[in-house]
Design a protein around this motif. Sequence first.
Motif, PDB file in Angstrom:
ATOM      1  N   TYR A   1      -3.976   9.516  32.898  1.00  0.00           N
ATOM      2  CA  TYR A   1      -2.630   9.842  32.417  1.00  0.00           C
ATOM      3  C   TYR A   1      -1.705   8.629  32.400  1.00  0.00           C
ATOM      4  CZ  TYR A   1      -4.370  14.506  33.481  1.00  0.00           C
ATOM      5  OH  TYR A   1      -5.128  15.646  33.535  1.00  0.00           O
ATOM      6  N   LYS A   2      -2.187   7.520  32.964  1.00  0.00           N
ATOM      7  CA  LYS A   2      -1.315   6.354  33.066  1.00  0.00           C
ATOM      8  C   LYS A   2      -2.161   5.091  32.955  1.00  0.00           C
ATOM      9  CE  LYS A   2       1.710   3.978  36.382  1.00  0.00           C
ATOM     10  NZ  LYS A   2       2.245   4.011  37.766  1.00  0.00           N
ATOM     11  N   GLU A   3      -1.881   4.290  31.952  1.00  0.00           N
ATOM     12  CA  GLU A   3      -2.616   3.043  31.763  1.00  0.00           C
ATOM     13  C   GLU A   3      -2.028   1.958  32.655  1.00  0.00           C
ATOM     14  OE1 GLU A   3      -3.258   1.622  27.868  1.00  0.00           O
ATOM     15  OE2 GLU A   3      -3.960   3.530  27.080  1.00  0.00           O
ATOM     16  N   SER A   4      -2.920   1.277  33.362  1.00  0.00           N
ATOM     17  CA  SER A   4      -2.484   0.158  34.200  1.00  0.00           C
ATOM     18  C   SER A   4      -3.559  -0.912  34.141  1.00  0.00           C
ATOM     19  CB  SER A   4      -2.263   0.607  35.649  1.00  0.00           C
ATOM     20  OG  SER A   4      -3.403   1.276  36.147  1.00  0.00           O
ATOM     21  N   PRO A   5      -3.178  -2.177  34.011  1.00  0.00           N
ATOM     22  CA  PRO A   5      -4.162  -3.254  33.903  1.00  0.00           C
ATOM     23  C   PRO A   5      -4.943  -3.432  35.195  1.00  0.00           C
ATOM     24  CG  PRO A   5      -1.964  -4.162  34.153  1.00  0.00           C
ATOM     25  CD  PRO A   5      -1.793  -2.683  33.995  1.00  0.00           C
ATOM     26  N   LEU A   6      -6.218  -3.772  35.050  1.00  0.00           N
ATOM     27  CA  LEU A   6      -7.069  -4.000  36.202  1.00  0.00           C
ATOM     28  C   LEU A   6      -6.951  -5.457  36.646  1.00  0.00           C
ATOM     29  CD1 LEU A   6      -9.304  -3.152  38.186  1.00  0.00           C
ATOM     30  CD2 LEU A   6     -10.976  -3.682  36.405  1.00  0.00           C
ATOM     31  N   ALA A   7      -6.629  -5.652  37.918  1.00  0.00           N
ATOM     32  CA  ALA A   7      -6.519  -7.011  38.441  1.00  0.00           C
ATOM     33  C   ALA A   7      -7.879  -7.694  38.386  1.00  0.00           C
ATOM     34  CB  ALA A   7      -6.004  -6.959  39.883  1.00  0.00           C
ATOM     35  N   LYS A   8      -7.890  -8.985  38.070  1.00  0.00           N
ATOM     36  CA  LYS A   8      -9.127  -9.746  38.022  1.00  0.00           C
ATOM     37  C   LYS A   8      -9.578 -10.038  39.442  1.00  0.00           C
ATOM     38  CE  LYS A   8     -11.325 -13.705  35.817  1.00  0.00           C
ATOM     39  NZ  LYS A   8     -11.127 -14.908  34.976  1.00  0.00           N
ATOM     40  N   LEU A   9     -10.675  -9.401  39.833  1.00  0.00           N
ATOM     41  CA  LEU A   9     -11.166  -9.518  41.200  1.00  0.00           C
ATOM     42  C   LEU A   9     -12.456 -10.314  41.235  1.00  0.00           C
ATOM     43  CD1 LEU A   9     -10.615  -5.803  42.263  1.00  0.00           C
ATOM     44  CD2 LEU A   9      -9.160  -7.735  42.864  1.00  0.00           C
ATOM     45  N   GLN A  10     -12.675 -11.004  42.342  1.00  0.00           N
ATOM     46  CA  GLN A  10     -13.899 -11.769  42.510  1.00  0.00           C
ATOM     47  C   GLN A  10     -14.306 -11.770  43.975  1.00  0.00           C
ATOM     48  OE1 GLN A  10     -13.351 -15.938  41.665  1.00  0.00           O
ATOM     49  NE2 GLN A  10     -11.347 -16.021  42.645  1.00  0.00           N
ATOM     50  N   TYR A  11     -15.523 -12.198  44.195  1.00  0.00           N
ATOM     51  CA  TYR A  11     -16.076 -12.319  45.553  1.00  0.00           C
ATOM     52  C   TYR A  11     -15.161 -13.207  46.397  1.00  0.00           C
ATOM     53  CZ  TYR A  11     -19.593 -13.484  49.138  1.00  0.00           C
ATOM     54  OH  TYR A  11     -20.275 -13.662  50.320  1.00  0.00           O
ATOM     55  N   GLY A  12     -14.763 -12.723  47.578  1.00  0.00           N
ATOM     56  CA  GLY A  12     -13.905 -13.492  48.475  1.00  0.00           C
ATOM     57  C   GLY A  12     -12.439 -13.119  48.412  1.00  0.00           C
ATOM     58  N   ASP A  13     -12.030 -12.339  47.396  1.00  0.00           N
ATOM     59  CA  ASP A  13     -10.632 -11.924  47.302  1.00  0.00           C
ATOM     60  C   ASP A  13     -10.264 -11.000  48.466  1.00  0.00           C
ATOM     61  OD1 ASP A  13      -9.858 -13.308  45.070  1.00  0.00           O
ATOM     62  OD2 ASP A  13     -10.337 -11.704  43.663  1.00  0.00           O
ATOM     63  N   ILE A  14      -9.029 -11.120  48.926  1.00  0.00           N
ATOM     64  CA  ILE A  14      -8.474 -10.182  49.898  1.00  0.00           C
ATOM     65  C   ILE A  14      -7.640  -9.170  49.119  1.00  0.00           C
ATOM     66  CG2 ILE A  14      -6.971  -9.882  51.899  1.00  0.00           C
ATOM     67  CD1 ILE A  14      -7.668 -12.737  52.712  1.00  0.00           C
ATOM     68  N   ALA A  15      -7.978  -7.899  49.248  1.00  0.00           N
ATOM     69  CA  ALA A  15      -7.313  -6.859  48.460  1.00  0.00           C
ATOM     70  C   ALA A  15      -6.735  -5.788  49.374  1.00  0.00           C
ATOM     71  CB  ALA A  15      -8.291  -6.231  47.474  1.00  0.00           C
ATOM     72  N   GLU A  16      -5.620  -5.202  48.924  1.00  0.00           N
ATOM     73  CA  GLU A  16      -5.025  -4.038  49.579  1.00  0.00           C
ATOM     74  C   GLU A  16      -5.167  -2.849  48.639  1.00  0.00           C
ATOM     75  OE1 GLU A  16      -1.014  -5.063  50.485  1.00  0.00           O
ATOM     76  OE2 GLU A  16      -1.545  -6.139  52.333  1.00  0.00           O
ATOM     77  N   LEU A  17      -5.610  -1.723  49.174  1.00  0.00           N
ATOM     78  CA  LEU A  17      -5.840  -0.532  48.360  1.00  0.00           C
ATOM     79  C   LEU A  17      -5.203   0.688  49.013  1.00  0.00           C
ATOM     80  CD1 LEU A  17      -8.685  -2.384  48.342  1.00  0.00           C
ATOM     81  CD2 LEU A  17      -9.320  -0.668  46.690  1.00  0.00           C
ATOM     82  N   GLN A  18      -4.651   1.559  48.188  1.00  0.00           N
ATOM     83  CA  GLN A  18      -4.052   2.800  48.659  1.00  0.00           C
ATOM     84  C   GLN A  18      -4.880   3.960  48.131  1.00  0.00           C
ATOM     85  OE1 GLN A  18      -0.994   2.678  50.484  1.00  0.00           O
ATOM     86  NE2 GLN A  18      -1.331   4.813  51.015  1.00  0.00           N
ATOM     87  N   GLY A  19      -5.295   4.853  49.024  1.00  0.00           N
ATOM     88  CA  GLY A  19      -6.090   5.980  48.575  1.00  0.00           C
ATOM     89  C   GLY A  19      -6.612   6.805  49.727  1.00  0.00           C
ATOM     90  N   LYS A  20      -7.745   7.455  49.504  1.00  0.00           N
ATOM     91  CA  LYS A  20      -8.303   8.403  50.458  1.00  0.00           C
ATOM     92  C   LYS A  20      -9.512   7.784  51.154  1.00  0.00           C
ATOM     93  CE  LYS A  20      -9.755  13.256  50.767  1.00  0.00           C
ATOM     94  NZ  LYS A  20     -10.070  14.478  49.989  1.00  0.00           N
ATOM     95  N   LEU A  21      -9.466   7.757  52.482  1.00  0.00           N
ATOM     96  CA  LEU A  21     -10.540   7.199  53.297  1.00  0.00           C
ATOM     97  C   LEU A  21     -11.334   8.354  53.901  1.00  0.00           C
ATOM     98  CD1 LEU A  21     -11.636   4.459  54.326  1.00  0.00           C
ATOM     99  CD2 LEU A  21     -10.097   4.684  56.272  1.00  0.00           C
ATOM    100  N   GLU A  22     -12.654   8.346  53.698  1.00  0.00           N
ATOM    101  CA  GLU A  22     -13.484   9.472  54.136  1.00  0.00           C
ATOM    102  C   GLU A  22     -14.749   8.984  54.830  1.00  0.00           C
ATOM    103  OE1 GLU A  22     -13.086  13.065  51.103  1.00  0.00           O
ATOM    104  OE2 GLU A  22     -13.637  11.217  50.069  1.00  0.00           O
ATOM    105  N   ASP A  23     -15.328   9.899  55.603  1.00  0.00           N
ATOM    106  CA  ASP A  23     -16.609   9.632  56.245  1.00  0.00           C
ATOM    107  C   ASP A  23     -17.715   9.617  55.192  1.00  0.00           C
ATOM    108  OD1 ASP A  23     -18.447   9.146  58.192  1.00  0.00           O
ATOM    109  OD2 ASP A  23     -18.328  11.120  59.140  1.00  0.00           O
ATOM    110  N   LEU A  24     -18.878   9.092  55.557  1.00  0.00           N
ATOM    111  CA  LEU A  24     -20.006   9.074  54.632  1.00  0.00           C
ATOM    112  C   LEU A  24     -20.413  10.505  54.293  1.00  0.00           C
ATOM    113  CD1 LEU A  24     -22.194   6.274  56.269  1.00  0.00           C
ATOM    114  CD2 LEU A  24     -20.585   6.053  54.380  1.00  0.00           C
ATOM    115  N   PRO A  25     -20.749  10.774  53.043  1.00  0.00           N
ATOM    116  CA  PRO A  25     -21.108  12.148  52.650  1.00  0.00           C
ATOM    117  C   PRO A  25     -22.419  12.589  53.297  1.00  0.00           C
ATOM    118  CG  PRO A  25     -21.565  10.618  50.854  1.00  0.00           C
ATOM    119  CD  PRO A  25     -20.833   9.840  51.902  1.00  0.00           C
TER     120      PRO A  25
END
Length: 801
Positions: A147-171
């Motif tokens: 429902y909302k277009e947003s550009p994807l940040a260019k990520l690479q090996y070694g980048d430090i990233a912050e993410l907001q979302g849902k953290l869950e146990d292994l299925p």
Amino acid sequence: MASFRKKYPAVVFVIPLTAGILISYFSGINLSFLPLWLILSILCLLVLMILFVYKPAGKNRMFLYSYMIILLLYGLFSFQYRYHYTELDNISSVIDDFEGRSAKIKGVLIQKPEVKDDRIRLSIELMNVDEQNKSGIILATIYQNKYKESPLAKLQYGDIAELQGKLEDLPHQRNPGEFDYGKYLRMHGIDAVFTSYGFDNITLAGYEDPGFYYGHIINPVKNYSIALIDSLVGGDEGEYLKGLVLGERSNISPEMKENFINAGVAHIIAVSGLNVAYVIIIIWGLLIFIPVRYSYKVIIIILSLLFYMNLTGNTPSIIRATIMASVFMLAQLIERKPNSFNIVAFSAMVILLFDPRQLFDAGFILSFSAILSIIIIYPVLEGWLENLDWYVSLSKGGSIRNALRQTIILFLGTLAAQLGTLPITAIMFKKISIVSLASNLFAIPLSNISLAAGFIMIMTSVCSTWLASVFASFNSFMVWFQLWLIEVCAKWDYSFVETYFVDSLLFLFYYLILITVMGLKKHNFVFRTSIIILLTLNFVIWKDVLNKSSNAVITYLDTGISGSTLIRLPGGTSVLINPGSSGLKYTSAERNIIPYLKSSGVSSLDLLVINEMGASEFRSLDYLCRHFKINKILVPDYYRQIMENKKLSPQLSSQNIQFITSSKIVNQKGSFRLYIYYDSLYKASSMLSEFAYGETRFLFDDSDDLPENLINSAQVPFDEKVNVLKVSGTGSFDKTSSELLIRTQPEFAIIQSRAKGRKSKATEIFKSGLTFLGIDAVDVIEKGSVIIESDGTKIIKKDWN
């Protein structure tokens, strides 16, 4: 025994190591509470004691046995440490604290991001969660917000990233026989999973240098090679070439993967021995012009192989091939005759010493079983052919004869690998390819050409982009031609056979028969043939004995939003209650129900009862009808007009559909009875169904509208005790009244639908109420499928996981 130890020392040492790992895994013990220093101290102390006690000569046998015990203990303890042990601040220890709420994680990307059209997958080493320091490896999947277009940040090996979302146990494993994704992730060192919607939930927060070797050599070379293939080849051909040359298979389409499996050529895109051979040929060819000693050339080649191994991701197959090639060259360097079994065993031992979890990796199992099959079975097959005059005559010159001989050798190599891995691939992929022997005759040579051209294209691009484009143009056609031929083989109606019937018993008897066949000679032909016949008869008898049961088996499947239940009767009758649910990209009929039906030996459904049906259930029903035989379908009369006006698929429209207009007994055969409860006046969108076997009763309440309308009806004998009640929806007193629970007095109440948001609170209150009433509440979504057996007088809840 002494001669075996001397001839196969690596085999002697890898066996106790493997045994220790298997004991650690299958025993279910958990020794992770023991500190690492204590385990290492015990092993070191044992080594020192053995060196001291068995120092005198003449005790070599006990010396060897003692070291075998140490290797067994090492395998046991190392698996415990790798699989069970976690740091005190590991995220898995506090994962329940994040249930039902959003979390902000920060960490370092430890692998190249896997980017697809609608999502990105990241492997992250945690730094903190909600500003609290935490450790562990997270597998994060961030989906595009539709429902909302947003550009994807260019990520690479070694980048430090912050993410907001849902953290869950292994299925957990959802249904019997299904792939256990949670266990797979744990085997690969993943501690938790993370899900988010919207690329704007990713924020770059810095960069952590992964070191000179990976940061400035491996990753730049790999990124350069991937970018070159994308620009010069591209499309499906480019994705296939990246898998072939670099082991980069993340963007190969599911359709292409399925074609490779159906055609029996999936091994081609597993970087392994063939790739190693080309690296050796290329480096050796370059070193011919450099005047250095042979020993230096061997060292340079081995270093090049290690570089290529790191470049392609250190998968078990490439590690195995690299170690084997290195040992082989070193053996030649010191003028020792290499032994195939020792080389393979040494390769396995090195891998397992560093990571014992690899023993259960599909790539490890298939790679080593295939190479062992070729080493053991191929000489036997060739020996049989050597007794035939026409085959011997092929070696007597002539290009046509030589080409035919090479084709037969390729065929025998493929056949040997197939024979040795047949039950393994049958269990892993649930199918075996019928056309694999034929498809490999062209797939292997053509892939060899494409692999060589791919290497040359990348190497020449450094000097000349034009020359690289010439090789790319040639390779694009070659790859397209391969993919076309593979698709033709895969799409043939009889290209593969499904193998849901393969179990541990068939696995055992297959290898016993194969071993017996491999030893066939003229002098023992009658004796071994008799053994084969006896083994086959024993398998048929034991299979029939083990499958015989006088109990009815009721399996409440975990199918997501809405449940589905399979009822199997002793006589072979199969009834399915509800067709499951579906989403935009999946149907539970495809993912859960049909695989379980096939693995349970059900070839057709005698009856499908649909108590209620929304759009989600309708899509799953349509898929089920298109891919599985159903003799009869019962649907509430409410849906008659909807289904008549809706454009149905030919398979669904041709079904024997009976619309229920009133309560009735559908089947009354022996001790089996099926009741349908439906109010003809109210004409609701749902109905109740009840299965009775002997004195045991199972009620399925899927009503989304007033169940009291039926409960208060004289048509429904709810004053009788119900053993198991499948409750409506996600479980709440709004859907399942206390009156119904009191009147039916079930032993078990099954919750079969997924609760989200506010509904999860109502579900927890409902579970507490059930416990207060003395009813065992079983949440299928939380624990996985529930299997209940009935002998007609009592029921037993079976443990399957």
